[in-house]
Design a protein around this motif. Structure first.
Motif, mmCIF file in Angstrom:
data_model
loop_
_atom_site.group_PDB
_atom_site.id
_atom_site.type_symbol
_atom_site.label_atom_id
_atom_site.label_comp_id
_atom_site.label_asym_id
_atom_site.label_seq_id
_atom_site.Cartn_x
_atom_site.Cartn_y
_atom_site.Cartn_z
ATOM 1 N N VAL A 103 48.002 31.591 0.771
ATOM 2 C CA VAL A 103 48.757 31.388 -0.075
ATOM 3 C C VAL A 103 47.677 32.288 -0.927
ATOM 4 N N ILE A 104 48.412 33.845 -1.143
ATOM 5 C CA ILE A 104 47.336 34.634 -2.114
ATOM 6 C C ILE A 104 48.104 35.050 -3.108
ATOM 7 N N LYS A 105 48.018 34.890 -4.465
ATOM 8 C CA LYS A 105 48.654 34.952 -5.759
ATOM 9 C C LYS A 105 47.930 35.469 -6.807
ATOM 10 N N ILE A 151 46.220 40.779 8.779
ATOM 11 C CA ILE A 151 46.189 39.032 7.893
ATOM 12 C C ILE A 151 47.971 38.302 8.731
ATOM 13 N N HIS A 152 47.817 37.355 8.315
ATOM 14 C CA HIS A 152 48.826 36.268 9.575
ATOM 15 C C HIS A 152 48.943 35.413 8.661
ATOM 16 N N LYS A 153 50.905 34.825 9.302
ATOM 17 C CA LYS A 153 51.098 33.535 8.729
ATOM 18 C C LYS A 153 51.274 33.728 7.168
ATOM 19 N N SER A 154 51.204 34.152 6.574
ATOM 20 C CA SER A 154 50.815 34.552 5.012
ATOM 21 C C SER A 154 51.332 34.528 3.816
ATOM 22 N N MET A 155 51.338 34.084 2.558
ATOM 23 C CA MET A 155 52.316 34.925 1.882
ATOM 24 C C MET A 155 51.200 35.750 0.730
#
Length: 491
Positions: free
Chosen positions: A344-346, A359-363
């Protein structure tokens, strides 16, 4: 109980029984003769029942009378009331049918067939439902006898079928109350976190369990949204949000206090154009060094010369990690996110450009981006972004919550789903942006008239609700990434 001695046979009136049978079966023949007469094509009178099709009446009456007379007479002669008597009567009745064909084989054949049918029917009980029960045997005693012979131990039944449906073992009510409490009393479980002493591992496991239960409850509410009234949906969403808030409050109370330490004073940033940073910047939460500190260390001195390229901050090789990029970044550069999965990158920061690749399977939560956002090879992920321009290449199976002031562009991509970005997170919009063109997507691989099959709009029931936005808003360092991704539907 029945007597052990055989019953004494009582003679019956063969003549009377045959007359009654003749009248009954003859009446059936009269009805069938009337049907035949009414279906004839010739114009006949009502007497045609007798004059034209009267033979049907005679055949039926003869069969009924002959069968009953032969059956009763055989019983009187044999002084037995068994299955042979209907067989003899059936042979006589069938023979009468065979007489119409004026052939001896027909007489024997019809007689034998009817004899076998009548004998077998009487032998199997004389009823379509089978043997009649013995009226001299008490029904309650018979049922108890059957139960005693077929009863199984309750433990074996519970092991194979489980409790419920009228089958309950000892202590069922206590176990049921405990299961209901564990499954639905989420407020009580959250309050118990404050009253129980945990070590760090047990505390994280208990918090994760509460988060999982809240997620399951939220998913159940969402799956039944089409059958739920709007007022009830608002009530349920408020309840879910209250559970999240209560859990966050309890987590802050039970978390161990941080040790006091003086923070180092920030180093001054040199004035002048900044060169491109070639090294990777550490992820916040995993290093005590800030982005500004790392960037200033990698910059050459002013005497070494200056460069006109803006600074680019790179984040790569992130896996199973919650990455919180600091806000704001003042150097006017961009951000590069690359080669990461299950994270998770915010980044709620005002930036000039954004590059996302592999990037895979991330938010990813980013914006506002004053320039263009370039996305390449993003798969099975959720992108929440506010930007001026969005370009996506070689992407698949992504949900994009978008605020964009120009037409989004996709190329060599499939399974892309778009929805408007409601400003629950306070990302804002790029400078000068007025409209949101999130649903006016240009697919460079679809030049035909009509809608491209490579992208669609997320329906209202599948979009993030207030509870999901609350989870995203409240993300903090230390949250279990796999649980957060599961709660947001990213598997």
């Amino acid at each position: 109980m029945a007597s052990e001695s055989p019953p004494v046979y009582q003679p019956k009136d063969a003549i009377g029984a045959s007359v009654r049978s003749t009248m009954i079966v003859g009446g059936a023949g009269l009805f069938l003769s009337a049907v035949q007469n009414s279906l004839t094509r010739q114009n006949v009178t009502g007497w045609g029942v007798i004059t034209r099709t009267g033979g049907t009446i005679g055949i039926f009456a003869a069969i009924g009378g002959g069968y009953e007379f032969a059956r009763v007479a055989a019983a009187n002669l044999r002084e037995k009331d068994d299955s042979w008597n209907p067989a003899i009567g059936g042979f006589v009745g069938g023979s009468i049918v065979g007489l119409r064909y004026r052939s001896f084989p027909a007489v024997l054949g019809f007689g034998a067939v009817l004899a076998i049918i009548q004998g077998a029917f009487d032998y199997t009980g004389g009823k379509m439902t089978g043997f009649a029960r013995d009226n001299e045997v008490d029904e309650y005693e018979r049922t108890e006898q059957v139960r005693r012979n077929k009863r199984r131990p309750i433990e074996e039944t519970l092991q194979e079928l489980g409790e419920g449906r009228g089958i309950y073992g000892p202590g069922y009510e206590e176990r049921r109350r405990e299961r209901l409490k564990q499954r639905y009393d989420l407020r009580g479980q959250i309050d118990e976190l404050k009253e129980t002493q945990f070590d760090a591992t047990a505390r994280d496991a208990a918090v994760t369990q509460c988060l999982t239960e809240i997620t399951n409850l939220s998913n159940q509410i969402r799956s039944q949204a089409h059958d739920t009234a709007s007022h009830d949906q608002r009530t349920y969403n408020e309840t879910i949000k209250g559970l999240h808030d209560q859990l966050q409050k309890v987590r802050s109370e039970i978390a161990p206090r941080r040790k006091f330490a003086f923070k180092p004073a920030p180093k001054p940033v040199p004035v002048g154009p900044l060169p491109m940073v070639t090294g990777e910047v550490p992820i916040i939460g995993h290093s005590s060094q800030s982005i500004e500190d790392q960037s200033s260390q990698d910059r050459p001195s002013e005497s070494a010369g200056t460069s006109s390229s803006p600074t680019s901050h790179s984040f790569a090789n992130i896996s199973n990690t919650l990455c919180l990029i600091p806000n704001p970044i003042h150097d006017g550069g961009g951000i590069v996110l690359a080669d990461s999965s299950c994270c998770v990158i915010k980044c709620p920061a005002l930036i000039q450009s954004l590059m996302i690749k592999e990037i895979h399977k991330s938010m990813i939560v980013a914006g506002p981006v004053n320039g263009a956002a370039h996305v390449r090879s993003l798969a099975d992920s959720v992108l929440v972004i506010s930007c001026r321009q969005l370009r996506m290449h070689d992407c698949r199976n992504c949900d994009i919550y978008l605020q964009c002031s120009s037409n989004p562009i996709i190329e060599h991509s499939s399974g892309m789903r778009f929805a408007p970005l409601q400003d629950f997170l306070g990302l804002g919009v790029p400078e000068g942006a007025q409209t949101n063109m999130w649903d006016q997507v240009n697919d460079f691989n679809w030049l035909k008239a009509g809608h491209s099959p490579n992208w669609s709009v997320i329906d209202l029931a599948s979009r993030f609700g207030a509870d999901q936005w609350s989870i995203i808003q409240g993300l903090t360092e230390g949250d279990p990434v796999d649980t957060v991704l599961a709660m947001l539907g990213i598997n």
